[in-house]
Design an enzyme around this catalytic site. Structure first.
Site, mmCIF file in Angstrom:
data_model
loop_
_atom_site.group_PDB
_atom_site.id
_atom_site.type_symbol
_atom_site.label_atom_id
_atom_site.label_comp_id
_atom_site.label_asym_id
_atom_site.label_seq_id
_atom_site.Cartn_x
_atom_site.Cartn_y
_atom_site.Cartn_z
ATOM 1 N N ASN A 112 -10.625 2.289 -7.482
ATOM 2 C CA ASN A 112 -10.524 3.905 -7.585
ATOM 3 C C ASN A 112 -10.367 4.191 -9.075
ATOM 4 O OD1 ASN A 112 -9.476 6.570 -7.569
ATOM 5 N ND2 ASN A 112 -7.535 5.826 -6.649
ATOM 6 N N LYS A 152 -9.955 7.053 -10.497
ATOM 7 C CA LYS A 152 -9.112 8.110 -10.670
ATOM 8 C C LYS A 152 -9.691 9.244 -11.661
ATOM 9 C CE LYS A 152 -5.247 5.463 -9.742
ATOM 10 N NZ LYS A 152 -3.644 5.118 -9.805
ATOM 11 N N HIS A 175 -4.234 9.500 -0.796
ATOM 12 C CA HIS A 175 -3.798 8.750 -1.811
ATOM 13 C C HIS A 175 -2.386 9.300 -2.304
ATOM 14 C CE1 HIS A 175 -3.541 7.044 -5.565
ATOM 15 N NE2 HIS A 175 -4.353 6.196 -5.252
ATOM 16 N N GLU A 182 -1.333 9.928 -5.049
ATOM 17 C CA GLU A 182 -1.328 10.797 -6.008
ATOM 18 C C GLU A 182 -1.425 12.336 -5.409
ATOM 19 O OE1 GLU A 182 -3.683 8.487 -8.566
ATOM 20 O OE2 GLU A 182 -2.053 7.148 -8.933
ATOM 21 N N GLU A 190 -0.411 1.302 0.249
ATOM 22 C CA GLU A 190 0.008 1.214 -1.188
ATOM 23 C C GLU A 190 1.243 1.738 -1.413
ATOM 24 O OE1 GLU A 190 -3.874 1.765 -3.553
ATOM 25 O OE2 GLU A 190 -3.523 3.895 -2.657
ATOM 26 N N GLY A 211 0.075 1.763 -10.161
ATOM 27 C CA GLY A 211 0.100 1.907 -11.657
ATOM 28 C C GLY A 211 1.303 1.630 -12.597
ATOM 29 N N SER A 262 -0.900 -2.292 -8.166
ATOM 30 C CA SER A 262 -0.977 -3.179 -9.444
ATOM 31 C C SER A 262 -1.700 -4.619 -9.029
ATOM 32 C CB SER A 262 0.434 -3.204 -9.777
ATOM 33 O OG SER A 262 1.011 -2.099 -10.414
#
Ligand code: PEP
Length: 262
Positions: free
Chosen positions: A11, A13, A99, A101, A171, A177, A217
């Site tokens: 991904n 992003k 996701h 985010e 996730e 991240g 991560s």
């Protein structure tokens, strides 16, 4: 790992520019030529989808082209949005939805995630339903109910036929991240619970076939241990997918796990 074919996604992003996305795509394709027992997908930003598709085609790559998001309406006055047909037209085969985010930065609800997921599978593409608890939810001991709610809501009104086009990505939000990773035992426990939930919703066979990726991560140094867990069927990779020298070893770790070599 089981006899489910693992899947590893990169991904990207909102990263890379046109030249960088092309260079990254070439590097990943060339670095993974011999890999056949892992499904690998890349999720570039929308503006670079066609350039990346051209690279995959010119190199006859089996890498799959993915998109990071979609809007559920087929067309119309939705400024800034992109439809499933537009993605298909660009060669996209697999699309992320939910996701963290999108949920936590852009405010997408479970209901919106469900609309998107249904639009993706109705259009004939595959969906990756991302779920995960926040740090506060984990500390409060709410991981399982949160994941259950997100999975049930994400798959609401999705038929048994269509659910075969869905992969789930667990996730944990606190691991995305941040450099913090769930331990293989923690990941395994959540993945096993998701599989049990799917068995209750769609039956044991469907649950056995469903791929559940881990994201948060993942790096070359921890990928092998995570992918060894029996219910972890690969990974969704953010930061490390932007470096050929990290993404390729992560895919190779999934390849080795699938062969029982770790
Ligand atoms: C992700 O964005 O899905 C992700 C897992 O990111 P990272 O690998 O950077 O934690």
């Amino acid at each position: 790992m089981s006899d489910r074919k693992p899947i590893v996604g990169g991904n990207w992003k909102m990263n890379t520019n046109r030249a960088e996305s092309a260079e990254l795509a070439r590097g990943v394709v060339d670095g993974l030529r011999d890999v056949t027992n892992v499904d690998v997908a890349v999720f570039p930003p929308y503006p670079y989808l066609l350039a990346v598709r051209a690279i995959l085609r010119e190199r006859s790559s089996s890498l799959r082209l993915g998109a990071q998001d979609v809007y559920h309406k087929p067309d119309g006055a939705y400024t800034g949005e992109v439809s499933t047909e537009m993605l298909r037209d660009c060669g996209v085969e697999i699309v992320l939805c939910g996701h963290s985010e999108r949920r936590h930065v852009l405010g997408e609800s479970d209901a919106v995630v469900n609309l998107k997921l249904r639009a993706i599978v109705d259009s004939g593409m595959e969906a990756v339903l991302c779920v995960g608890e926040t740090l506060d939810e984990r500390i409060a001991g709410h991981t399982d109910p949160v994941i259950q709610r997100q999975v049930r809501a994400g798959l609401a009104d999705v038929t048994g036929d269509h659910v075969s086009s869905v992969t789930i990505a667990y996730e944990p939000v606190w691991a995305i991240g941040t450099g913090k990773t769930a331990t293989p035992d923690d990941a395994q426990s959540v993945h096993a619970n998701i599989r049990r939930l799917i068995a209750g919703m769609y039956g044991q066979d469907t649950a056995e076939r469903m791929r559940i990726m881990y994201g948060g991560s993942v790096k070359p140094s921890n990928a092998a241990e995570l992918f060894k867990a029996p219910d972890v069927d690969g990974g969704l990779i953010g930061g490390a997918s932007l470096k050929v020298g990290e993404f390729v070893p992560i895919v190779r770790a999934a390849m080795a796990a699938a062969r029982g070599q770790v």
